[in-house]
Design a protein around this motif. Structure first.
Motif, PDB file in Angstrom:
ATOM      1  N   TRP A 227       0.841   3.869   1.445  1.00 44.58           N
ATOM      2  CA  TRP A 227       0.346   5.322   1.589  1.00 44.58           C
ATOM      3  C   TRP A 227       0.189   5.541   3.036  1.00 44.58           C
ATOM      4  CZ3 TRP A 227      -2.689   2.729  -2.327  1.00 44.58           C
ATOM      5  CH2 TRP A 227      -2.355   3.277  -3.614  1.00 44.58           C
ATOM      6  N   GLY A 228       0.406   4.867   3.955  1.00 42.57           N
ATOM      7  CA  GLY A 228       0.335   5.105   5.546  1.00 42.57           C
ATOM      8  C   GLY A 228      -1.033   4.877   5.928  1.00 42.57           C
ATOM      9  N   ARG A 229      -1.684   4.074   5.125  1.00 40.91           N
ATOM     10  CA  ARG A 229      -3.198   3.627   5.485  1.00 40.91           C
ATOM     11  C   ARG A 229      -3.372   2.101   5.961  1.00 40.91           C
ATOM     12  NH1 ARG A 229      -6.665   6.200   0.546  1.00 40.91           N
ATOM     13  NH2 ARG A 229      -6.145   8.513   0.951  1.00 40.91           N
ATOM     14  N   ARG A 230      -4.195   1.486   6.647  1.00 42.39           N
ATOM     15  CA  ARG A 230      -4.240   0.291   7.130  1.00 42.39           C
ATOM     16  C   ARG A 230      -5.586  -0.165   6.906  1.00 42.39           C
ATOM     17  NH1 ARG A 230      -1.510   1.258  12.762  1.00 42.39           N
ATOM     18  NH2 ARG A 230       0.623   1.067  11.946  1.00 42.39           N
ATOM     19  N   LEU A 231      -5.914  -1.481   6.433  1.00 43.17           N
ATOM     20  CA  LEU A 231      -7.135  -2.285   6.375  1.00 43.17           C
ATOM     21  C   LEU A 231      -7.243  -2.979   7.141  1.00 43.17           C
ATOM     22  CD1 LEU A 231      -9.636  -2.697   4.421  1.00 43.17           C
ATOM     23  CD2 LEU A 231      -7.953  -4.394   3.170  1.00 43.17           C
ATOM     24  N   TYR A 232      -8.251  -3.079   7.892  1.00 45.19           N
ATOM     25  CA  TYR A 232      -8.615  -4.226   8.929  1.00 45.19           C
ATOM     26  C   TYR A 232      -9.757  -4.920   8.433  1.00 45.19           C
ATOM     27  CZ  TYR A 232      -6.070  -1.098  12.048  1.00 45.19           C
ATOM     28  OH  TYR A 232      -5.151  -0.293  12.881  1.00 45.19           O
TER      29      TYR A 232
ATOM     30  N   MET B 290       0.894  -1.097   0.171  1.00 47.12           N
ATOM     31  CA  MET B 290      -0.242   0.043   0.024  1.00 47.12           C
ATOM     32  C   MET B 290       0.834   0.994   0.096  1.00 47.12           C
ATOM     33  SD  MET B 290      -3.203  -1.114   2.315  1.00 47.12           S
ATOM     34  CE  MET B 290      -4.415  -0.252   1.833  1.00 47.12           C
TER      35      MET B 290
END
Length: 95
Positions: free
Chosen positions: A3-8, A1
């Motif tokens: 972009w410093g985003r996370r998906l839970y 990813m």
């Protein structure tokens, strides 16, 4: 990813919208489940008499589901008069 985003990922991605209250409300889902259950019952009762194709749930089964749902809400409905039934079918003749 990157972009410093996370998906839970919750519930392995399955039907989470129902448990997280973002899906259809229970009042809608119970109608869906009733259609499925009474549709399956109709198929079982008519085993050997139905063609192998997609069938529309018979009107009387659909009406029974609606009657039962309304009964759980304390609502009773009466039947259509002959004139109302004729009007209900009049769309076939045009407007």
């Amino acid at each position: 990813m990157g972009w410093g985003r996370r998906l839970y990922l919750l519930a392995e991605g399955r039907l989470l919208n129902l448990s997280a209250a973002e899906g259809h409300p229970a009042a809608v889902m119970d109608m869906s489940f009733a259609n499925q259950a009474l549709g399956a019952e109709y198929i079982i009762k008519n085993k050997g008499r139905l063609e192998s194709k997609v069938h529309v749930l018979p009107r009387e089964v659909d009406a029974e589901i609606a009657r039962l749902k309304l009964a759980t809400m304390g609502i009773e409905i009466d039947g259509l008069s002959a004139a109302q039934a004729a009007y209900n079918e009049s769309w076939k003749g045009g407007t």
